[in-house]
Design an enzyme around this catalytic site. Structure first.
Site, short mmCIF file in Angstrom:
data_model
loop_
_atom_site.label_atom_id
_atom_site.label_comp_id
_atom_site.label_asym_id
_atom_site.label_seq_id
_atom_site.Cartn_x
_atom_site.Cartn_y
_atom_site.Cartn_z
N GLU A 51 0.86 -1.17 0.00
CA GLU A 51 0.00 0.00 0.00
C GLU A 51 0.90 1.23 0.00
O GLU A 51 1.64 1.46 0.96
CB GLU A 51 -0.92 0.05 1.22
CG GLU A 51 -1.89 1.23 1.13
CD GLU A 51 -2.57 1.61 2.42
OE1 GLU A 51 -3.31 2.61 2.41
OE2 GLU A 51 -2.35 0.93 3.45
N ASP A 76 5.10 4.70 3.64
CA ASP A 76 4.88 6.14 3.79
C ASP A 76 6.16 6.73 4.37
O ASP A 76 6.95 6.01 4.98
CB ASP A 76 3.69 6.43 4.71
CG ASP A 76 3.00 7.75 4.40
OD1 ASP A 76 3.68 8.79 4.43
OD2 ASP A 76 1.79 7.76 4.12
N ASP A 125 -2.02 12.35 -3.12
CA ASP A 125 -2.12 13.70 -3.64
C ASP A 125 -2.19 13.61 -5.16
O ASP A 125 -1.32 12.98 -5.77
CB ASP A 125 -0.89 14.50 -3.21
CG ASP A 125 -0.97 15.98 -3.56
OD1 ASP A 125 -1.55 16.31 -4.62
OD2 ASP A 125 -0.43 16.79 -2.79
N ASP A 159 -10.41 9.92 -4.30
CA ASP A 159 -11.55 10.84 -4.30
C ASP A 159 -11.42 11.87 -5.40
O ASP A 159 -12.34 12.66 -5.64
CB ASP A 159 -11.63 11.56 -2.95
CG ASP A 159 -10.34 12.34 -2.68
OD1 ASP A 159 -10.31 13.55 -2.90
OD2 ASP A 159 -9.33 11.72 -2.28
N THR A 199 -10.44 4.18 4.92
CA THR A 199 -9.44 4.85 5.73
C THR A 199 -10.05 6.08 6.38
O THR A 199 -11.17 6.49 6.07
CB THR A 199 -8.25 5.30 4.86
OG1 THR A 199 -8.70 6.32 3.95
CG2 THR A 199 -7.67 4.14 4.08
N TYR A 200 -9.29 6.69 7.26
CA TYR A 200 -9.71 7.94 7.92
C TYR A 200 -10.05 8.99 6.87
O TYR A 200 -11.09 9.65 6.93
CB TYR A 200 -8.59 8.42 8.83
CG TYR A 200 -8.79 9.81 9.40
CD1 TYR A 200 -9.60 10.01 10.51
CD2 TYR A 200 -8.17 10.91 8.82
CE1 TYR A 200 -9.79 11.28 11.04
CE2 TYR A 200 -8.33 12.18 9.34
CZ TYR A 200 -9.15 12.36 10.45
OH TYR A 200 -9.33 13.62 10.96
N TYR A 201 -9.18 9.15 5.88
CA TYR A 201 -9.39 10.19 4.87
C TYR A 201 -10.58 9.86 3.98
O TYR A 201 -11.34 10.75 3.59
CB TYR A 201 -8.12 10.40 4.05
CG TYR A 201 -7.04 11.09 4.83
CD1 TYR A 201 -7.21 12.40 5.28
CD2 TYR A 201 -5.85 10.45 5.13
CE1 TYR A 201 -6.23 13.04 6.02
CE2 TYR A 201 -4.87 11.08 5.87
CZ TYR A 201 -5.06 12.37 6.30
OH TYR A 201 -4.08 13.00 7.03
N GLU A 202 -10.75 8.59 3.66
CA GLU A 202 -11.91 8.24 2.83
C GLU A 202 -13.21 8.58 3.54
O GLU A 202 -14.16 9.08 2.93
CB GLU A 202 -11.89 6.75 2.48
CG GLU A 202 -13.09 6.35 1.62
CD GLU A 202 -13.03 4.91 1.14
OE1 GLU A 202 -14.01 4.48 0.51
OE2 GLU A 202 -12.01 4.24 1.38
#
Length: 256
Positions: A51, A76, A125, A159, A199-202
């Site tokens: 990932e 990451d 990003d 997104d 995920t948190y961002y999703e």
């Protein structure tokens, strides 16, 4: 640097599942598990899924829990961020998950040819101004081709309408095999237990009414890839809001 972040960095240095090789360490020490992830790190012959841009590590952890027969590595550069996932792996004894703190620009230095079966690129990003920095650009795809096994799958979950359309055009131009192609994952009925992991961002994007896009593809030939014309793709205008912030309710969202 806050005390909490310092503590997380200290914790990460003790976690077996966390391998920290930013560029300066990689250049100085090299990486010991190239071609040896199965035998020397995981101790099994299960396939490897990466990932890229794993953030807090929720996707990597959830994938590892869902399929103990496969190995998962979250990548990451933000060590304090991926601490959450690494801590859960350490505390719960999940043996098929690892975290690699490294720049994705050097990802081909960590794996041997054919060592990786699958790649997930989750909410990167979109880099609307800099093609070379997009994680689905020709530059990065050719890097992935150095270690992805023949027939390996690359998944983009995003997104961003801009990144989705750019990647879709690149795939079409270069004759990729498309396994999944949807600009509305949850509205299309194509979501499965793996692609539905949030995920948190999703969750933030969904709370703002944004549609989630998914492309899953195989690249038959990584040589001679061509960049598509992306000059006419409409830019994402909702990026003015921080990625961690829910858009105020009294501000209308653009239709995607």
């Amino acid at each position: 640097m806050g005390k909490n972040k310092l503590k997380k960095f200290a914790d990460m240095s003790t976690f077996r599942c966390a391998l920290q090789y930013p560029r300066e360490v990689l250049l100085k020490e090299g990486f010991p598990y190239v071609g040896k992830w199965h035998e020397d790190f995981f101790g099994n012959e299960g396939g490897i899924t990466l990932e890229l841009g794993c953030g807090k590590g929720e996707y990597t952890v959830a994938l590892a829990k869902s399929n103990p027969a496969r190995n998962y590595i979250g990548v990451d550069i933000k060590g304090a961020r991926m601490w959450s996932g690494a801590k859960e792996v350490e505390e719960t004894g999940i043996g098929n998950a690892a975290f690699l703190r490294a720049e994705i620009e050097n990802i081909d230095k960590f794996f041997a040819p054919g060592e990786v079966d699958e790649i997930w690129i989750t909410f990167p990003d979109p880099q609307m101004q800099k093609t070379r920095k997009r994680l689905t650009s020709v530059r990065f795809l050719q890097m992935y081709g150095k270690f992805l096994k023949p027939g390996g799958v690359i998944n983009l979950k995003t997104d961003s309408p801009f990144l989705y359309e750019y990647t879709r055009r690149l795939a079409e131009l270069n004759g990729f095999e498309m396994l999944v192609n949807t600009d509305d994952l949850y509205g299309s009925g194509m979501a499965d237990p793996v692609s539905s992991i949030k995920t948190y961002y999703e969750s933030q994007w969904l709370s703002r009414g944004k549609k989630i896009k998914l492309l899953s593809m195989r690249v038959p030939d990584f040589s001679n890839l061509q960049e598509p014309d992306s000059s006419d793709i409409e830019k994402d205008d909702y990026r003015a809001y921080p990625r961690h912030t829910v858009q105020p309710q009294n501000v209308s969202s653009p239709d995607l």
